[in-house]
Scaffold this motif. Structure first.
Motif, PDB file in Angstrom:
ATOM      1  N   GLY A 199      -7.176   8.087   8.159  1.00 42.87           N
ATOM      2  CA  GLY A 199      -7.240   6.748   8.730  1.00 42.87           C
ATOM      3  C   GLY A 199      -6.816   5.678   7.753  1.00 42.87           C
ATOM      4  N   HIS A 200      -5.902   6.032   6.832  1.00 37.16           N
ATOM      5  CA  HIS A 200      -5.417   5.064   5.850  1.00 37.16           C
ATOM      6  C   HIS A 200      -4.428   4.098   6.469  1.00 37.16           C
ATOM      7  CE1 HIS A 200      -6.445   7.516   1.968  1.00 37.16           C
ATOM      8  NE2 HIS A 200      -7.482   6.884   2.477  1.00 37.16           N
ATOM      9  N   ALA A 201      -4.233   2.970   5.774  1.00 38.15           N
ATOM     10  CA  ALA A 201      -3.332   1.929   6.272  1.00 38.15           C
ATOM     11  C   ALA A 201      -1.884   2.405   6.284  1.00 38.15           C
ATOM     12  CB  ALA A 201      -3.463   0.675   5.409  1.00 38.15           C
ATOM     13  N   SER A 202      -1.517   3.240   5.326  1.00 42.19           N
ATOM     14  CA  SER A 202      -0.132   3.703   5.241  1.00 42.19           C
ATOM     15  C   SER A 202      -0.071   4.954   4.390  1.00 42.19           C
ATOM     16  CB  SER A 202       0.756   2.621   4.620  1.00 42.19           C
ATOM     17  OG  SER A 202       0.387   2.404   3.266  1.00 42.19           O
ATOM     18  N   VAL A 203       1.051   5.659   4.494  1.00 47.19           N
ATOM     19  CA  VAL A 203       1.269   6.831   3.654  1.00 47.19           C
ATOM     20  C   VAL A 203       1.350   6.402   2.193  1.00 47.19           C
ATOM     21  CG1 VAL A 203       2.833   8.749   3.150  1.00 47.19           C
ATOM     22  CG2 VAL A 203       2.469   8.034   5.515  1.00 47.19           C
ATOM     23  N   ALA A 204       1.944   5.229   1.961  1.00 43.19           N
ATOM     24  CA  ALA A 204       2.076   4.726   0.592  1.00 43.19           C
ATOM     25  C   ALA A 204       0.702   4.558  -0.050  1.00 43.19           C
ATOM     26  CB  ALA A 204       2.825   3.398   0.588  1.00 43.19           C
ATOM     27  N   PHE A 205      -0.265   4.061   0.718  1.00 39.93           N
ATOM     28  CA  PHE A 205      -1.615   3.894   0.178  1.00 39.93           C
ATOM     29  C   PHE A 205      -2.223   5.253  -0.156  1.00 39.93           C
ATOM     30  CE2 PHE A 205      -6.236   3.675   0.776  1.00 39.93           C
ATOM     31  CZ  PHE A 205      -6.559   2.671  -0.129  1.00 39.93           C
ATOM     32  N   THR A 206      -2.041   6.222   0.716  1.00 37.91           N
ATOM     33  CA  THR A 206      -2.565   7.569   0.466  1.00 37.91           C
ATOM     34  C   THR A 206      -1.985   8.149  -0.813  1.00 37.91           C
ATOM     35  OG1 THR A 206      -2.757   7.937   2.855  1.00 37.91           O
ATOM     36  CG2 THR A 206      -2.834   9.887   1.443  1.00 37.91           C
ATOM     37  N   LEU A 207      -0.675   8.007  -0.995  1.00 39.50           N
ATOM     38  CA  LEU A 207      -0.023   8.544  -2.181  1.00 39.50           C
ATOM     39  C   LEU A 207      -0.483   7.817  -3.444  1.00 39.50           C
ATOM     40  CD1 LEU A 207       3.591   9.069  -0.807  1.00 39.50           C
ATOM     41  CD2 LEU A 207       1.847  10.802  -1.242  1.00 39.50           C
TER      42      LEU A 207
END
Length: 357
Positions: free
Chosen positions: A314-322
């Protein structure tokens, strides 16, 4: 030459121009100076009241906690006399007793509140803009290994909350999302659960039930067969507790409840989690959130597509996850390099292996 055309003034000259514009503004007949008896505390409390119309109740509570800390330090100072040095000293005092994240959050709120004061012509300019924002140094917490997670779950096998621990570990949901899960959110045939609400707060402030802030927070998560079986066992256990409680049972529809059917509170969950850590011989510093953190780390390290992991968390974006889980991917760069080499030079690589064998 281009820079001179685009930026004909130095920063100092630009500031002089701004100051002159402010003086000119004050000379206008319509200008009314702000009341000198309005303190920083008066204004910030008023700002919080106006914020209540724009943000969630739980968000407002977090605002109030940080702003109250600012008010304790410099709330009595007249707003019109507030200087950058006052703000800098405020941050330093807060840093002595609060985490860097709390200080940074408070600084962000204060900057926004003072910007609004400028818009309302209570201040000629925003003094917080002349103070560097507190830096947030990112620290990497050690990650639970699969063996440690297995040891914890094995120790918790006979605990009343064992299905809750397994649910968080296997889905990667947040604690509040797990506690807010209802039976209606489970699709038994498709083996999926829908995460569409969360609990926030604890104790007396616990009774805040929110839907996720943005649509990305509402997500459908596939669950393995073993977790489906565990949830079925949880439902049977709850039926037994309902019968035992009789008239004392409160039907709420939640999956994880007290023995009387009421929603579980974090104040009940955390102590139980800590006791099980000690029983399993694991560090007491682990948090329940680390079960989610561990699973996300191991998913990425195992080669699961980051987009899938991001959506599941449920993260804001893949970039945030990475960004959060960059430490889980160091080996993938080497693996990617080897794959690229094999695509382009498979024959040469095989020949070299033949020579060395």
């Amino acid at each position: 030459m281009i820079e001179e055309i685009l930026f004909p003034f130095s920063r100092g000259e630009a500031q002089k121009w701004v100051d002159a514009a402010i003086v000119e503004h004050r000379r206008k007949p319509s200008y009314q100076p702000p009341p000198r008896n309005v303190t920083v505390g008066d204004y910030l409390l008023q700002w919080l009241e106006s914020s209540a119309q724009r943000v969630r109740k739980s968000t407002l509570e977090s605002y109030r906690y940080r702003i109250d800390e600012v008010i304790k330090i410099m709330g009595k100072k007249p707003l019109i006399q507030l200087q950058p040095d006052d703000i800098q000293k405020c941050y330093m005092k807060m840093a002595a007793t609060h985490s860097r994240r709390t200080v940074q959050y408070a600084a962000t709120l204060l900057r926004g509140a003072l910007e609004q004061a400028v818009n309302l012509e209570l201040l000629p300019s925003n003094p917080s803009r002349k103070v560097p924002m507190p830096r947030l140094e990112r620290t990497e917490r050690p990650v639970l290994t699969p063996e440690e997670a297995r040891r914890f779950l094995a120790t918790a096998e006979t605990h009343r909350f064992r299905v809750l621990w397994k649910f968080i570990a296997l889905t990667g949901v947040r604690r509040g999302e797990a506690l807010a899960l209802r039976w209606e959110d489970i699709d038994w045939e498709r083996r999926v659960v829908t995460i569409q609400r969360t609990f926030s707060g604890s104790g007396q402030k616990r009774r805040t039930l929110n839907t996720p802030k943005k649509q990305r927070g509402v997500r459908t998560i596939a669950i393995p067969e073993i977790l489906v079986n565990e949830l079925e066992a949880q439902r049977k256990q709850q039926q037994l507790e309902r019968q035992a409680a009789g008239d004392d049972w409160e039907e709420t529809g939640f999956v994880f409840t007290t023995s009387r059917g009421r929603p579980l509170d974090p104040s009940q969950i955390t102590p139980a989690f800590k006791k099980l850590l000690a029983k399993a011989g694991l560090p007491n510093t682990w948090r329940l959130h680390d079960l989610r953190h561990a699973m996300a780390t191991h998913w990425l390290a195992s080669g699961i597509n980051p987009k899938v992991v991001s959506e599941r968390l449920g993260h804001a974006s893949v970039a945030f996850t990475l960004q959060v889980y960059a430490h889980a991917l160091p080996n993938q760069q080497a693996e990617g390099a080897e794959r690229a080499a094999r695509i382009l030079f498979a024959k040469e690589i095989d020949d070299q292996k033949g020579v060395h064998e």
